[in-house]
Design a protein around this motif. Structure first.
Motif, PDB file in Angstrom:
ATOM      1  N   ILE A   1      51.202  31.253  17.987  1.00 36.64           N
ATOM      2  CA  ILE A   1      51.317  31.746  16.681  1.00 36.64           C
ATOM      3  C   ILE A   1      52.633  31.073  15.786  1.00 36.64           C
ATOM      4  CG2 ILE A   1      51.583  34.043  15.368  1.00 36.64           C
ATOM      5  CD1 ILE A   1      50.709  35.114  17.947  1.00 36.64           C
ATOM      6  N   VAL A   2      53.724  30.592  16.682  1.00 38.01           N
ATOM      7  CA  VAL A   2      55.000  30.270  15.497  1.00 38.01           C
ATOM      8  C   VAL A   2      54.681  28.362  15.137  1.00 38.01           C
ATOM      9  CG1 VAL A   2      57.292  29.490  15.882  1.00 38.01           C
ATOM     10  CG2 VAL A   2      56.085  31.734  16.684  1.00 38.01           C
ATOM     11  N   ASP A   3      54.162  27.937  16.067  1.00 37.65           N
ATOM     12  CA  ASP A   3      54.019  26.799  16.381  1.00 37.65           C
ATOM     13  C   ASP A   3      52.414  26.395  15.312  1.00 37.65           C
ATOM     14  OD1 ASP A   3      55.714  25.675  17.614  1.00 37.65           O
ATOM     15  OD2 ASP A   3      54.879  25.549  19.233  1.00 37.65           O
ATOM     16  N   ARG A   4      51.634  26.841  15.383  1.00 32.06           N
ATOM     17  CA  ARG A   4      49.859  26.674  14.973  1.00 32.06           C
ATOM     18  C   ARG A   4      49.754  25.238  14.719  1.00 32.06           C
ATOM     19  NH1 ARG A   4      50.191  31.553  10.290  1.00 32.06           N
ATOM     20  NH2 ARG A   4      51.688  32.137  11.338  1.00 32.06           N
ATOM     21  N   GLY A   5      49.457  24.866  16.785  1.00 29.00           N
ATOM     22  CA  GLY A   5      49.258  23.486  16.600  1.00 29.00           C
ATOM     23  C   GLY A   5      48.235  23.299  16.672  1.00 29.00           C
ATOM     24  N   GLU A   6      47.618  22.263  14.944  1.00 32.28           N
ATOM     25  CA  GLU A   6      46.968  22.092  15.272  1.00 32.28           C
ATOM     26  C   GLU A   6      45.999  21.213  16.407  1.00 32.28           C
ATOM     27  OE1 GLU A   6      44.930  21.708  11.060  1.00 32.28           O
ATOM     28  OE2 GLU A   6      46.569  23.059  10.515  1.00 32.28           O
ATOM     29  N   ASN A   7      46.204  20.591  16.615  1.00 29.05           N
ATOM     30  CA  ASN A   7      45.897  19.221  18.052  1.00 29.05           C
ATOM     31  C   ASN A   7      46.558  19.947  19.675  1.00 29.05           C
ATOM     32  OD1 ASN A   7      44.938  18.293  15.836  1.00 29.05           O
ATOM     33  ND2 ASN A   7      46.615  17.009  15.474  1.00 29.05           N
ATOM     34  N   ALA A   8      46.467  21.430  19.676  1.00 29.50           N
ATOM     35  CA  ALA A   8      47.108  21.456  20.891  1.00 29.50           C
ATOM     36  C   ALA A   8      45.943  21.507  21.913  1.00 29.50           C
ATOM     37  CB  ALA A   8      47.955  23.225  20.701  1.00 29.50           C
TER      38      ALA A   8
END
Length: 186
Positions: A73-80
């Motif tokens: 939720i914090v990172d919101r990494g679109e490539n995670a």
């Protein structure tokens, strides 16, 4: 909030739907803690059913899940991408780990998750989910759906833990929480 099995108090200040979700989640977490109450490390590692699950491993898995979800939720990494190697022993309480250590981490991870939910602008915020072998395409979930997913996971694994504990020594969580209550005696 009425409707909980345990007396819970949130560590964050929230109202409305956030309060409802976090209160029910805290109640489920408390039920899982009751299931683990009084266990030695050896008992927490013990497999009492035909599955490989044990109480220590379930708590470890859930603690890691709360921590990872808060970070997502914090990172919101679109490539995670989901790290499969990081969860290789997710359900195993290793010999160098203790049930008390993982219960402490479970509490810290839960508090961190609750704080993230308190701080998020809206439960409708869309969060990119890490891709994984079972979910190869990127999906976007609301914070609400992510919280409900953790509620379901916690309740699901609390049920597993309760069955494992009952097979271990006969304790059931519902009997443990009603012990000594006047309404339970009648």
């Amino acid at each position: 909030m009425a409707g909980t099995y345990t007396p819970v108090a949130l560590t964050v200040s929230v109202t409305g739907e956030k309060e409802d979700l976090l209160t029910l989640l805290a109640d489920q977490r408390a039920l899982l803690r009751i299931t683990a109450r009084g266990l030695t490390d050896e008992q927490a590692r013990q497999k009492t059913t035909v599955s490989d699950l044990n109480i220590g491993g379930l708590i470890k898995h859930l603690a890691s899940g709360f921590r990872a979800t808060a970070q997502t939720i914090v990172d919101r990494g679109e490539n995670a991408e989901f790290d499969m190697a990081a969860v290789a022993d997710a359900y195993a309480l290793r010999d160098d780990e203790t049930i008390d250590g993982w219960l402490d981490e479970y509490d810290r991870a839960a508090e961190a998750f609750d704080q993230v939910i308190a701080d998020v602008a809206s439960l409708d915020d869309l969060i990119p989910q890490p891709t994984a072998p079972w979910q190869p395409e990127r999906e976007w979930w609301t914070v609400r759906k992510m919280t409900l997913h953790l509620l379901r996971e916690t309740a699901h694994h609390s049920g597993h833990a309760d069955i494992i504990r009952e097979a271990l020594d006969g304790q059931s969580t519902m009997a443990a929480i009603s012990e000594g209550q006047s309404w339970a005696d009648s």
